[in-house]
Scaffold this active site. Structure first.
Site, PDB file in Angstrom:
ATOM      1  CE  LYS A  41      -1.828   3.096   1.914  1.00  0.00           C
ATOM      2  NZ  LYS A  41      -1.686   4.515   1.462  1.00  0.00           N
TER       3      LYS A  41
ATOM      4  N   GLY B 242      -4.197   3.393  -2.298  1.00  0.00           N
ATOM      5  CA  GLY B 242      -5.503   3.817  -1.775  1.00  0.00           C
ATOM      6  C   GLY B 242      -5.306   4.599  -0.488  1.00  0.00           C
TER       7      GLY B 242
ATOM      8  N   GLY C 176      -5.026   5.471   3.371  1.00  0.00           N
ATOM      9  CA  GLY C 176      -4.490   4.720   4.497  1.00  0.00           C
ATOM     10  C   GLY C 176      -5.574   4.127   5.369  1.00  0.00           C
TER      11      GLY C 176
ATOM     12  CB  VAL D 131      -6.065   0.445   0.780  1.00  0.00           C
ATOM     13  CG1 VAL D 131      -5.119  -0.677   0.389  1.00  0.00           C
ATOM     14  CG2 VAL D 131      -7.095   0.684  -0.316  1.00  0.00           C
ATOM     15  N   GLY D 132      -5.086   0.681   3.771  1.00  0.00           N
ATOM     16  CA  GLY D 132      -4.121   0.364   4.824  1.00  0.00           C
ATOM     17  C   GLY D 132      -4.795  -0.342   5.983  1.00  0.00           C
TER      18      GLY D 132
ATOM     19  CD  GLU E 148      12.548   1.189  10.327  1.00  0.00           C
ATOM     20  OE1 GLU E 148      12.913   2.104  11.087  1.00  0.00           O
ATOM     21  OE2 GLU E 148      13.161   0.114  10.219  1.00  0.00           O
TER      22      GLU E 148
ATOM     23  CB  CYS F 248      12.389   9.444   9.515  1.00  0.00           C
ATOM     24  SG  CYS F 248      13.408   8.422   8.426  1.00  0.00           S
TER      25      CYS F 248
ATOM     26  CD  GLU G 106       9.164  13.211  12.082  1.00  0.00           C
ATOM     27  OE1 GLU G 106       7.997  12.796  12.035  1.00  0.00           O
ATOM     28  OE2 GLU G 106      10.149  12.530  11.749  1.00  0.00           O
TER      29      GLU G 106
HETATM   30  P1  NAD Z   1       1.701   8.753   7.419  1.00  0.00           P
HETATM   31  O1  NAD Z   1       1.840   8.012   8.697  1.00  0.00           O
HETATM   32  O2  NAD Z   1       0.663   9.800   7.308  1.00  0.00           O
HETATM   33  O3  NAD Z   1       1.407   7.752   6.213  1.00  0.00           O
HETATM   34  C1  NAD Z   1       2.273   6.676   5.925  1.00  0.00           C
HETATM   35  C2  NAD Z   1       1.489   5.621   5.170  1.00  0.00           C
HETATM   36  O4  NAD Z   1       0.514   5.059   6.037  1.00  0.00           O
HETATM   37  C3  NAD Z   1       0.732   6.155   3.950  1.00  0.00           C
HETATM   38  O5  NAD Z   1       0.777   5.202   2.915  1.00  0.00           O
HETATM   39  C4  NAD Z   1      -0.688   6.284   4.490  1.00  0.00           C
HETATM   40  O6  NAD Z   1      -1.673   6.232   3.489  1.00  0.00           O
HETATM   41  C5  NAD Z   1      -0.751   5.082   5.421  1.00  0.00           C
HETATM   42  N1  NAD Z   1      -1.793   5.160   6.465  1.00  0.00           N
HETATM   43  C6  NAD Z   1      -2.374   6.271   6.986  1.00  0.00           C
HETATM   44  N2  NAD Z   1      -3.307   5.907   7.898  1.00  0.00           N
HETATM   45  C7  NAD Z   1      -3.300   4.554   7.966  1.00  0.00           C
HETATM   46  C8  NAD Z   1      -4.031   3.598   8.727  1.00  0.00           C
HETATM   47  N3  NAD Z   1      -4.963   3.973   9.608  1.00  0.00           N
HETATM   48  N4  NAD Z   1      -3.752   2.294   8.545  1.00  0.00           N
HETATM   49  C9  NAD Z   1      -2.808   1.892   7.681  1.00  0.00           C
HETATM   50  N5  NAD Z   1      -2.094   2.753   6.922  1.00  0.00           N
HETATM   51  C10 NAD Z   1      -2.330   4.075   7.065  1.00  0.00           C
HETATM   52  O7  NAD Z   1       3.162   9.323   7.104  1.00  0.00           O
HETATM   53  P2  NAD Z   1       3.613  10.260   5.903  1.00  0.00           P
HETATM   54  O8  NAD Z   1       3.076  11.634   6.169  1.00  0.00           O
HETATM   55  O9  NAD Z   1       3.293   9.606   4.603  1.00  0.00           O
HETATM   56  O10 NAD Z   1       5.201  10.246   6.081  1.00  0.00           O
HETATM   57  C11 NAD Z   1       5.887  11.078   6.947  1.00  0.00           C
HETATM   58  C12 NAD Z   1       6.210  10.363   8.238  1.00  0.00           C
HETATM   59  O11 NAD Z   1       6.944   9.176   7.952  1.00  0.00           O
HETATM   60  C13 NAD Z   1       7.107  11.147   9.168  1.00  0.00           C
HETATM   61  O12 NAD Z   1       6.638  11.082  10.490  1.00  0.00           O
HETATM   62  C14 NAD Z   1       8.456  10.475   9.067  1.00  0.00           C
HETATM   63  O13 NAD Z   1       9.298  10.616  10.171  1.00  0.00           O
HETATM   64  C15 NAD Z   1       8.075   9.063   8.823  1.00  0.00           C
HETATM   65  N6  NAD Z   1       9.170   8.354   8.164  1.00  0.00           N
HETATM   66  C16 NAD Z   1       9.902   7.450   8.886  1.00  0.00           C
HETATM   67  C17 NAD Z   1      10.968   6.801   8.299  1.00  0.00           C
HETATM   68  C18 NAD Z   1      11.780   5.792   9.046  1.00  0.00           C
HETATM   69  O14 NAD Z   1      12.422   4.956   8.396  1.00  0.00           O
HETATM   70  N7  NAD Z   1      11.798   5.800  10.353  1.00  0.00           N
HETATM   71  C19 NAD Z   1      11.290   7.060   6.978  1.00  0.00           C
HETATM   72  C20 NAD Z   1      10.536   7.977   6.272  1.00  0.00           C
HETATM   73  C21 NAD Z   1       9.457   8.615   6.883  1.00  0.00           C
END
Ligand code: NAD
Length: 472
Positions: free
Chosen positions: A169, A200, A202, A205-206, A244, A278, A378
């Site tokens: 996803k 899709g 989050g 689909v997530g 992560e 991150c 963050e």
């Molecule tokens: P996000 O948590 O909003 O979304 C990440 C993914 O999760 C997306 O594909 C989203 O559609 C999905 N998602 C959202 N709600 C969900 C749910 N209820 N169930 C399942 N999936 C769901 O994060 P973002 O805004 O896309 O990315 C930025 C964040 O990612 C920052 O906090 C950053 O620190 C973190 N990040 C961490 C690392 C690492 O390796 N530690 C690397 C890159 C980014």
């Protein structure tokens, strides 16, 4: 205009059951550049069913077969490097040097998985037992927008190396990258159902993937808030979960550091990936006795950082990915000022000469206390905090005074001292006088930066269950 109308299920491109169209933007111009038709829960269920069917056979494949598949995937993704680079710039706004690294990284992770697989013992003798490392089952792989292609490929490479099948996803905001990666992976000729890609929402689909009893493992990269929800939602089926998440990484500049090297390196660590990383080193810990020297050098360094058009090779910092993200970063800059931190460089608004694009002025605050919001949360943009400390003990205490623990940086001349300080910082990785990545080493966080590790041997083990057979 890009029109993306397909997901990938059971070895074929398919029109989703979902009807919603989601707009894609160019963050450098704020223009709509296309639409993607989103998958829904029904599509997710089909993808999960396909991956479950494929697992029965794929989990029995030998290492040579999986290495051959990983090699074909590597070659196919590498062949699309130029297309990926263009997509990363267009839909994400990565500056040239970062975009090139990201486009290449998407292929490199397959080569790394092959190296790991070649050296891995799937069968071990422990006392009187034969211990077999068995693929855990169907993996649900969920990626963020800040390195979408790299995370799709990295997670999938580890899953395949282990003998798992996958439902991916990707971030809905990164559909151009996802389409290119999907086309490349399709070319690689994996058996139907081994990987499925369903872009899709989050929470649609997530959430379906996380709740499914047919998914044995989740590997999620994204925000800490969503990560916590995934742990809760996967409790019912006791999934194996790798997370992560976010970070608030300290860059500890020790008082014997060569500031002419340490300061530019610390600023570069903070502005990595336009600050949307991150692992960004966003808290710069400075010996109070050398604060004036730091401030003069750091101000000049930050003022020389170019925030602008990602197509221009002289640009260091590109736009934020979305209007929402831009507003969020502006809010933190305002908050820093309101809480009494002193602006050394940058500030609110766009950089001079830019009326459009979600561009932020590279910003450095000083006189920051570690209890201020800008030092705790963050920000995910090019906004850094300099925090003064009196001695090494205090520096370590401040470095560890955070709910995160993903990465840390230490800058020092005396290597023994740097090693001592590194050993006391609670973070998954500590980089001493470098910003280099090591793909063979584990990557992941202490505390609320995550659960488990990716990359290398630890990353592969996260897709395996040890099974002990006794009596033979
Ligand atoms: P996000 O948590 O909003 O979304 C990440 C993914 O999760 C997306 O594909 C989203 O559609 C999905 N998602 C959202 N709600 C969900 C749910 N209820 N169930 C399942 N999936 C769901 O994060 P973002 O805004 O896309 O990315 C930025 C964040 O990612 C920052 O906090 C950053 O620190 C973190 N990040 C961490 C690392 C690492 O390796 N530690 C690397 C890159 C980014």
């Amino acid at each position: 205009m890009h029109t993306i109308e397909h997901i990938y299920v059971d070895g074929a491109f398919a029109v989703p059951h979902g009807q919603e169209r989601f707009e894609l933007f160019n963050p450098a111009t704020e223009d709509v550049i296309g639409t993607v038709r989103l998958a829904d829960a029904e599509d997710a269920r089909r993808a999960i069913a396909a991956a479950k069917r494929a697992f029965a056979t794929f989990s029995k494949t030998g290492i040579d077969e999986r290495i051959a598949l990983l090699q074909r995937m590597h070659d196919a993704v590498l062949a699309r490097e130029a297309d990926l680079f263009d997509a990363i710039r267009e839909e994400y706004g990565a500056p040239v040097s970062r975009g090139r690294w990201m486009a290449r990284h998407a292929a490199d992770v397959f080569a790394e998985a092959i190296d790991t697989l070649r050296a891995f013992d799937f069968e071990r003798r422990m006392g009187s037992a034969d211990v077999v490392m068995q693929p855990v089952g169907v993996a649900g792989l969920i990626t963020p927008w800040n390195s979408n292609a790299g995370f799709i490929c990295g997670k999938l490479a580890a899953a395949i190396a282990a003998g798992c099948t996958a439902v991916i996803k990707p971030s809905e905001m990164s559909a151009l990258q996802t389409r290119i990666v999907t086309e490349a992976l399709h070319e690689a000729g994996a058996p139907a159902g081994v990987f499925n890609i369903v872009t899709g929402r989050g929470y649609v689909v997530g959430a379906e993937i996380v709740a499914s009893p047919d998914i044995a493992k989740i590997s999620f990269t994204g925000s800490t808030a969503v990560g916590k929800g995934i742990v809760r939602a996967s409790a019912d089926t006791l999934k194996r979960v790798t997370l992560e998440l976010g970070g608030k990484s300290p860059s500890v500049i020790l008082d014997d550091a060569d500031f002419s090297k340490a300061v530019p390196l610390a600023i570069a660590a903070g502005f990595m990936n336009s600050g949307q990383a991150c692992i960004a080193g966003t808290r710069i810990l400075v010996p109070r006795a050398r604060l004036g020297e730091f401030e003069a050098l750091a101000k000049a360094t930050v003022e020389a950082v170019v925030s602008g058009d990602p197509a221009d090779p002289s640009t260091d910092v590109g736009p934020m990915v979305s209007a929402k993200q831009w507003e969020r970063v502006q809010g933190y800059i305002r908050k820093g000022i309101d809480e009494g931190a002193r602006l050394l460089a940058g500030g609110e608004g766009r950089p001079d000469g830019h009326a459009r694009g979600w561009l932020v002025r590279p910003t450095l605050f000083t006189d920051v206390r570690n209890d201020m919001t800008i030092a705790r949360e963050e920000i995910f943009g090019p906004v850094l905090s300099a925090i003064a400390y009196d001695d090494e003990e205090e520096a370590i205490a401040i470095a560890n005074d955070t709910s995160y623990g993903l990465q840390a940086y230490v800058h020092a001349t005396d290597e023994a001292r740097a090693r001592r300080v590194a050993s006391r910082i609670d973070a998954g990785r500590v980089l001493v006088n470098t910003l280099a990545h090591e793909p063979k080493a584990p990557f992941g966080g202490f505390k609320q930066s995550g659960l488990g590790r990716e990359h290398g041997r630890f990353g592969l083990e996260a897709y395996l269950e040890p099974k002990a057979v006794l009596g033979l």
